[in-house]
Scaffold this motif. Sequence first.
Motif, PDB file in Angstrom:
ATOM      1  N   GLN A  67     -21.993 142.979  51.941  1.00  0.00           N
ATOM      2  CA  GLN A  67     -21.474 141.861  50.974  1.00  0.00           C
ATOM      3  C   GLN A  67     -22.123 140.732  51.618  1.00  0.00           C
ATOM      4  O   GLN A  67     -22.007 140.132  52.601  1.00  0.00           O
ATOM      5  CB  GLN A  67     -20.018 141.697  51.119  1.00  0.00           C
ATOM      6  CG  GLN A  67     -19.620 140.555  49.827  1.00  0.00           C
ATOM      7  CD  GLN A  67     -18.103 140.495  49.819  1.00  0.00           C
ATOM      8  OE1 GLN A  67     -17.265 141.175  50.525  1.00  0.00           O
ATOM      9  NE2 GLN A  67     -17.523 139.858  48.995  1.00  0.00           N
ATOM     10  N   GLU A  68     -22.874 139.802  50.618  1.00  0.00           N
ATOM     11  CA  GLU A  68     -23.450 138.656  50.737  1.00  0.00           C
ATOM     12  C   GLU A  68     -22.643 137.556  50.506  1.00  0.00           C
ATOM     13  O   GLU A  68     -21.724 137.556  49.617  1.00  0.00           O
ATOM     14  CB  GLU A  68     -24.672 138.456  49.891  1.00  0.00           C
ATOM     15  CG  GLU A  68     -25.609 139.503  49.758  1.00  0.00           C
ATOM     16  CD  GLU A  68     -25.487 140.539  48.977  1.00  0.00           C
ATOM     17  OE1 GLU A  68     -26.576 141.536  48.782  1.00  0.00           O
ATOM     18  OE2 GLU A  68     -24.366 140.607  48.221  1.00  0.00           O
ATOM     19  N   THR A  69     -22.446 136.553  51.355  1.00  0.00           N
ATOM     20  CA  THR A  69     -21.942 135.322  51.123  1.00  0.00           C
ATOM     21  C   THR A  69     -22.567 134.240  51.637  1.00  0.00           C
ATOM     22  O   THR A  69     -23.558 134.183  52.302  1.00  0.00           O
ATOM     23  CB  THR A  69     -20.508 135.474  52.016  1.00  0.00           C
ATOM     24  OG1 THR A  69     -20.731 135.608  53.222  1.00  0.00           O
ATOM     25  CG2 THR A  69     -19.557 136.573  51.576  1.00  0.00           C
ATOM     26  N   GLY A  70     -22.281 133.047  50.654  1.00  0.00           N
ATOM     27  CA  GLY A  70     -23.000 131.774  51.265  1.00  0.00           C
ATOM     28  C   GLY A  70     -22.976 130.903  49.964  1.00  0.00           C
ATOM     29  O   GLY A  70     -22.465 131.145  48.807  1.00  0.00           O
ATOM     30  N   PRO A  71     -23.528 129.433  50.201  1.00  0.00           N
ATOM     31  CA  PRO A  71     -23.548 128.525  49.286  1.00  0.00           C
ATOM     32  C   PRO A  71     -24.261 129.006  47.952  1.00  0.00           C
ATOM     33  O   PRO A  71     -25.297 129.758  48.022  1.00  0.00           O
ATOM     34  CB  PRO A  71     -23.894 127.386  49.733  1.00  0.00           C
ATOM     35  CG  PRO A  71     -24.105 127.713  51.100  1.00  0.00           C
ATOM     36  CD  PRO A  71     -24.163 128.974  51.220  1.00  0.00           C
ATOM     37  N   GLY A  72     -23.799 128.852  46.616  1.00  0.00           N
ATOM     38  CA  GLY A  72     -24.417 129.101  45.412  1.00  0.00           C
ATOM     39  C   GLY A  72     -25.519 127.900  45.071  1.00  0.00           C
ATOM     40  O   GLY A  72     -26.582 128.269  43.928  1.00  0.00           O
ATOM     41  N   LEU A  73     -25.400 126.718  45.440  1.00  0.00           N
ATOM     42  CA  LEU A  73     -26.370 125.550  45.387  1.00  0.00           C
ATOM     43  C   LEU A  73     -26.865 125.150  46.630  1.00  0.00           C
ATOM     44  O   LEU A  73     -25.947 124.633  47.628  1.00  0.00           O
ATOM     45  CB  LEU A  73     -25.754 124.721  44.680  1.00  0.00           C
ATOM     46  CG  LEU A  73     -26.294 123.645  43.843  1.00  0.00           C
ATOM     47  CD1 LEU A  73     -27.360 123.784  43.203  1.00  0.00           C
ATOM     48  CD2 LEU A  73     -25.367 122.512  43.364  1.00  0.00           C
ATOM     49  N   VAL A  74     -28.108 125.020  46.652  1.00  0.00           N
ATOM     50  CA  VAL A  74     -28.801 124.277  47.726  1.00  0.00           C
ATOM     51  C   VAL A  74     -29.917 123.338  47.329  1.00  0.00           C
ATOM     52  O   VAL A  74     -30.481 123.483  46.396  1.00  0.00           O
ATOM     53  CB  VAL A  74     -29.375 125.244  48.862  1.00  0.00           C
ATOM     54  CG1 VAL A  74     -30.267 124.655  49.996  1.00  0.00           C
ATOM     55  CG2 VAL A  74     -28.533 126.384  49.269  1.00  0.00           C
ATOM     56  N   LYS A  75     -29.948 122.085  48.076  1.00  0.00           N
ATOM     57  CA  LYS A  75     -30.642 121.148  47.740  1.00  0.00           C
ATOM     58  C   LYS A  75     -32.318 121.172  48.016  1.00  0.00           C
ATOM     59  O   LYS A  75     -32.370 121.736  49.156  1.00  0.00           O
ATOM     60  CB  LYS A  75     -30.273 119.771  48.044  1.00  0.00           C
ATOM     61  CG  LYS A  75     -28.739 119.130  47.523  1.00  0.00           C
ATOM     62  CD  LYS A  75     -28.457 117.990  47.906  1.00  0.00           C
ATOM     63  CE  LYS A  75     -27.162 117.329  47.459  1.00  0.00           C
ATOM     64  NZ  LYS A  75     -27.207 117.501  45.917  1.00  0.00           N
ATOM     65  N   PRO A  76     -33.048 120.729  47.440  1.00  0.00           N
ATOM     66  CA  PRO A  76     -34.306 120.888  47.862  1.00  0.00           C
ATOM     67  C   PRO A  76     -34.791 120.243  49.164  1.00  0.00           C
ATOM     68  O   PRO A  76     -34.121 119.268  49.545  1.00  0.00           O
ATOM     69  CB  PRO A  76     -35.356 120.143  46.682  1.00  0.00           C
ATOM     70  CG  PRO A  76     -34.305 120.204  45.487  1.00  0.00           C
ATOM     71  CD  PRO A  76     -32.983 120.181  45.908  1.00  0.00           C
ATOM     72  N   SER A  77     -35.480 120.737  50.007  1.00  0.00           N
ATOM     73  CA  SER A  77     -35.943 120.362  51.545  1.00  0.00           C
ATOM     74  C   SER A  77     -34.702 120.995  52.411  1.00  0.00           C
ATOM     75  O   SER A  77     -34.844 120.739  53.530  1.00  0.00           O
ATOM     76  CB  SER A  77     -36.035 118.935  51.316  1.00  0.00           C
ATOM     77  OG  SER A  77     -34.731 118.210  51.824  1.00  0.00           O
ATOM     78  N   GLN A  78     -33.541 121.316  52.007  1.00  0.00           N
ATOM     79  CA  GLN A  78     -32.514 121.788  53.027  1.00  0.00           C
ATOM     80  C   GLN A  78     -32.704 123.490  53.214  1.00  0.00           C
ATOM     81  O   GLN A  78     -33.781 123.849  52.858  1.00  0.00           O
ATOM     82  CB  GLN A  78     -31.205 121.565  52.471  1.00  0.00           C
ATOM     83  CG  GLN A  78     -30.780 120.129  52.122  1.00  0.00           C
ATOM     84  CD  GLN A  78     -29.262 119.989  51.783  1.00  0.00           C
ATOM     85  OE1 GLN A  78     -28.762 120.688  51.326  1.00  0.00           O
ATOM     86  NE2 GLN A  78     -28.984 118.612  51.782  1.00  0.00           N
ATOM     87  N   THR A  79     -31.911 123.935  54.214  1.00  0.00           N
ATOM     88  CA  THR A  79     -31.979 125.081  54.614  1.00  0.00           C
ATOM     89  C   THR A  79     -30.787 126.115  53.753  1.00  0.00           C
ATOM     90  O   THR A  79     -29.860 125.689  53.955  1.00  0.00           O
ATOM     91  CB  THR A  79     -31.507 125.086  56.120  1.00  0.00           C
ATOM     92  OG1 THR A  79     -32.605 124.520  56.529  1.00  0.00           O
ATOM     93  CG2 THR A  79     -31.613 126.823  56.600  1.00  0.00           C
ATOM     94  N   LEU A  80     -31.438 127.211  53.294  1.00  0.00           N
ATOM     95  CA  LEU A  80     -30.491 128.191  52.634  1.00  0.00           C
ATOM     96  C   LEU A  80     -30.148 129.165  53.718  1.00  0.00           C
ATOM     97  O   LEU A  80     -30.897 129.782  54.509  1.00  0.00           O
ATOM     98  CB  LEU A  80     -31.266 128.919  51.563  1.00  0.00           C
ATOM     99  CG  LEU A  80     -30.816 130.011  50.762  1.00  0.00           C
ATOM    100  CD1 LEU A  80     -31.580 130.277  49.520  1.00  0.00           C
ATOM    101  CD2 LEU A  80     -30.727 131.228  51.621  1.00  0.00           C
TER     102      LEU A  80
END
Length: 120
Positions: A5-18
């Motif tokens: 199961q994958e979890t994490g933010p659904g939205l990331v801003k450009p230049s940031q870290t996913l």
Amino acid sequence: QVQLQETGPGLVKPSQTLSLTCTVSGASITSDDHAWSWIRQPPGKGLEWIGYINYSGSTYYSPSLKSRTSIARDTSKRQFTLQLMSVTPEDTAVYFCARANMATVLMDYWGKGTLVTVSS
């Protein structure tokens, strides 16, 4: 039954870290016949392999993403993680974690995937 199961933010801003986490149940992530992978699929495009971490903790990355990618694990939690740095909108995709059978080099179990959108 092996489940991922994958979890994490659904939205990331450009230049940031996913940053994503894959939680594994029904299997050990230190088993020497499997590796634990990240794959992605941008909208309207095919699957792209990102990299994997094997039973000993060694990592292997796609050459096109290697400079921005880090895969790690927490064996006590049966989790492995993906960090993709300096993201752009081109990194928008459904991200999957999967188990690879080292004998066949095929992915035999997959998570359902999680959509990550890179946008300001």
